[in-house]
Design an enzyme around this catalytic site. Sequence first.
Site, PDB file in Angstrom:
ATOM      1  N   CYS A  42       0.542  -4.310  -1.120  1.00  0.00           N
ATOM      2  CA  CYS A  42       1.207  -3.651  -0.002  1.00  0.00           C
ATOM      3  C   CYS A  42       0.211  -2.678   0.620  1.00  0.00           C
ATOM      4  O   CYS A  42      -0.542  -2.024  -0.100  1.00  0.00           O
ATOM      5  CB  CYS A  42       2.455  -2.914  -0.501  1.00  0.00           C
ATOM      6  SG  CYS A  42       3.343  -2.045   0.792  1.00  0.00           S
TER       7      CYS A  42
ATOM      8  N   GLU B  83      -1.645 -10.211  -0.727  1.00  0.00           N
ATOM      9  CA  GLU B  83      -0.426 -10.927  -1.097  1.00  0.00           C
ATOM     10  C   GLU B  83       0.377 -11.269   0.150  1.00  0.00           C
ATOM     11  O   GLU B  83       0.469 -10.469   1.080  1.00  0.00           O
ATOM     12  CB  GLU B  83       0.399 -10.059  -2.056  1.00  0.00           C
ATOM     13  CG  GLU B  83       1.627 -10.722  -2.619  1.00  0.00           C
ATOM     14  CD  GLU B  83       2.354  -9.845  -3.624  1.00  0.00           C
ATOM     15  OE1 GLU B  83       3.583 -10.028  -3.781  1.00  0.00           O
ATOM     16  OE2 GLU B  83       1.703  -8.979  -4.239  1.00  0.00           O
TER      17      GLU B  83
END
Length: 375
Positions: free
Chosen positions: A209, A243
Site C-alpha cells: 500500500c 501488489e
Amino acid sequence: MINSSEFDEVYYKTFGHKLSLAEADNQRGTPNDQDKECFEKARSKAEKKTTVKFPNNNNSNNNNETAEIPKITKISFGNYIIDTWYIAPYPEEYSQNDVLYICEYCMKYMKSSFIAKRHQKKCTAKHPPGDEIYRDDNISIFEVDGRKNKMYCQNLCLMAKMFLDHKTLYYDVEPFLFYIMTEADERGYHFVGYFSKEKRSAMNYNVSCILTMPIYQRKGYGQFLIDFSYLLSKKENKAGTPERPLSDLGLLSYRSYWKTTVFKELKQQKGPISIEVEISNHTGLTPDDIISTLETNQMLNHEASTNTYSILIDPQIIENHLTRVDEKNYIQVNSTKLTWTPFVLSQDRLAHLLGENPKLTIKNVDDESMDIDID
C-alpha cells in the site's frame, strides 16, 4: 380501614415507609405531552446538524428503518484541514461529526478540537516510532514494525483508507513493515506519506500500500517513495513489483516511474541490451513491468518470421521525456544516505506467518547463535 393488599402496596412503594407517598410518586418522571413535543423539536434540530437519521418511534411502520452510515468529510491533520475522499470504518462515536482530528505524530484520532488541543500539549511524540533508516537534508524515512507498533500502524491504515479506494487492510498489521516519509523542521517530523510491504511476500511484492497525503502531492514525493521501495528491493538483490490492484492515482504514478526508469537505462546503453539481465538487474523492476512499459510506449517490436522481439529506441523521444522530468526538479533518492539491512524472520515467526507449527529448538546458552533441532 386499609386492607392488607393496599398496605403491602404502600409498604413496597415507599421502600418500607422510608419515603413519603409524595416522594415515592413516580408519575412526575413520566413524560407528558409537553415533554414529548420538546423531545421531537430537539431530535429534528439534531438531524439537521448530523448525517444520522433517527427512526421515528411513533410510527410502527418504520421498524425496518436503518440508520444511514455517517461520513467524515474532513480531517484536521497538523495545521491543515483536508477533505476526505472515501469512508473509513472508524468507531461510531468518532463518525458523528464532519471533522475528525488526527495527531500527525502518533496518529491518535479524536472527535473534537478541545480534545485535540489537550492531546497536543501532552503528546511527547515528535516523529514516527521505529528506526530512522534514511535522512537527506530535511527528508527522513522511518521503518516501523507492525508487530511492535500495532496501534500506530492500525491508526495509520484507518486514515489511509480515507484516501485509497482499494484499501481493505485495517487491523491485521503484524505481517507488515511500514516506511514513513517525513519532513523535519524545528517542531518535529511531519508525516508526508508512507508505503507498506509484507515481511515475507511469496510474490516478491515490494509495496502493499502506498500513499502521499493530498497536502504534499505534486511535489514528487510519490515518485520518491516508489523509487525508495525499489532501492530496498535492490538491497535485497531481487526484483520487486507493487501488489495489485493499484488505485487510479497509484497506477498513474507507477507507469510514470517505470517509463522514466526504463528510459534512463536505455539512454545509458550503447550496445545490445537484455530486458532480464541489464534492465531488470540495474533497476529492480520485474521483466513483466518492463515489457508492459515498452508496450505502452510502443517500443516493443515482434518479428513474426523469426518469432523474436526487439526494442525500438528513438533517442529524441527519450531525451525529451527525461528533460521534462529534470525540469520539474523533484527530490531524488540518495542511496548513500540509506542505513538499512533486510528484515529477517526467525524460524518461529516464519512458521507462525505461514500457519505452520514452529520447530522445537534448544538454545545453547554458551553460544546463543546456535539452535539444535529436535526431531
